[in-house]
Enzyme design. Sequence first.
Site, PDB file in Angstrom:
ATOM      1  N   GLY A  59       6.856  10.461  -0.570  1.00 51.33           N
ATOM      2  CA  GLY A  59       5.905  11.519  -0.893  1.00 51.33           C
ATOM      3  C   GLY A  59       6.325  12.755  -0.131  1.00 51.33           C
ATOM      4  CB  SER A  61       7.629  13.430   5.819  1.00 53.49           C
ATOM      5  OG  SER A  61       8.356  14.639   5.751  1.00 53.49           O
ATOM      6  CB  CYS A  91      11.666   8.483   0.493  1.00 49.79           C
ATOM      7  SG  CYS A  91      12.496  10.021   0.047  1.00 49.79           S
ATOM      8  NE  ARG A 118      10.730  16.912   5.624  1.00 51.89           N
ATOM      9  CZ  ARG A 118       9.954  17.944   5.290  1.00 51.89           C
ATOM     10  NH1 ARG A 118       9.798  18.969   6.098  1.00 51.89           N
ATOM     11  NH2 ARG A 118       9.360  17.958   4.114  1.00 51.89           N
ATOM     12  CB  ILE A 147      13.245  11.484  -5.227  1.00 50.25           C
ATOM     13  CG1 ILE A 147      13.477  10.512  -6.390  1.00 50.25           C
ATOM     14  CG2 ILE A 147      12.496  12.736  -5.702  1.00 50.25           C
ATOM     15  CD1 ILE A 147      12.219   9.833  -6.890  1.00 50.25           C
ATOM     16  NE  ARG A 148      11.239  16.945  -3.402  1.00 50.16           N
ATOM     17  CZ  ARG A 148      10.358  16.975  -2.400  1.00 50.16           C
ATOM     18  NH1 ARG A 148      10.577  17.691  -1.334  1.00 50.16           N
ATOM     19  NH2 ARG A 148       9.237  16.311  -2.505  1.00 50.16           N
ATOM     20  CG  HIS A 184      11.769   6.511  -3.845  1.00 53.47           C
ATOM     21  ND1 HIS A 184      10.478   6.710  -3.436  1.00 53.47           N
ATOM     22  CD2 HIS A 184      12.438   7.655  -3.560  1.00 53.47           C
ATOM     23  CE1 HIS A 184      10.344   7.921  -2.927  1.00 53.47           C
ATOM     24  NE2 HIS A 184      11.526   8.521  -2.987  1.00 53.47           N
ATOM     25  CD  GLU A 186       9.079   3.355  -3.955  1.00 49.21           C
ATOM     26  OE1 GLU A 186       9.968   2.706  -3.350  1.00 49.21           O
ATOM     27  OE2 GLU A 186       8.932   4.579  -3.816  1.00 49.21           O
TER      28      GLU A 186
HETATM   29  N1  GLN Z   1      11.640  15.409   1.025  1.00 50.35           N
HETATM   30  C1  GLN Z   1      10.439  14.667   1.252  1.00 50.35           C
HETATM   31  C2  GLN Z   1       9.939  14.858   2.676  1.00 50.35           C
HETATM   32  O1  GLN Z   1      10.579  15.479   3.440  1.00 50.35           O
HETATM   33  C3  GLN Z   1      10.646  13.184   0.994  1.00 50.35           C
HETATM   34  C4  GLN Z   1      10.856  12.943  -0.477  1.00 50.35           C
HETATM   35  C5  GLN Z   1      10.433  11.605  -0.945  1.00 50.35           C
HETATM   36  O2  GLN Z   1       9.701  10.882  -0.267  1.00 50.35           O
HETATM   37  N2  GLN Z   1      10.862  11.271  -2.129  1.00 50.35           N
HETATM   38  O3  GLN Z   1       8.886  14.387   3.005  1.00 50.35           O
END
Ligand code: GLN
Length: 203
Positions: A59, A61, A91, A118, A147-148, A184, A186
């Site tokens: 999500g 952080s 993540c 990050r 994802i990011r 991820h 999940e």
């Molecule tokens: N880039 C998000 C963060 O710094 C993490 C992305 C993710 O959980 N998919 O919190």
Amino acid sequence: MPVAAGSSAAVLTARAGVLGLQGDFAEHLATLDRLGVEGVDVRRPAQLDEIDALIIPGGESTTIGKLAEQYGFIEKLRDRAAEGMPVWGTCAGAIFIAKEVPGHPHPLAALMDMTVDRNAFGRQVDSFEADLDVPDLGAKPFHAVFIRAPRITRVGPGVEVLAQLDGGMIVAARQGRLLATSFHPELTHDERFHRYFLSLGKG
Ligand code: GLN
């Protein structure tokens, strides 16, 4: 030691919590359901006493950290982890459980002796997928969705590296009953990482 991935559900944790403050907690709960494990959507610190293991989802952080602090989760989570409750951060969750996140002035649970960067892959490669070699999960590669994603730039002496990308970037690690993945599990239907995590409390 964790049991081999794919072993019977009988050795898995009975009740696993997923921190439901923000992020993709519903996907983790669905995965637990597929494994026949009771999943608890954890919204209050007192619920940490009712579970045998905790997943902190992906999500944001910054949001997870702020809400966790605001709701009084951090001390309680540290106490439960110190008692040996397995904790897995995926993540954003991996960022939240890291001891060091440079340039991140937000609350952290700071459980695991590692440094996490990050958004380590930058905008150009915001999201990508890769087949990872994860020896602890068996010979079949693990298809990982990033994802990011953060990356783990340093691990302490008690931390075992579980998976790296080509080029050596660390994307999964374990310190005793603490597990961190940059990606991820999940979001795919390969449950081996969930099984692996759920077996950690049994060792
Ligand atoms: N880039 C998000 C963060 O710094 C993490 C992305 C993710 O959980 N998919 O919190």
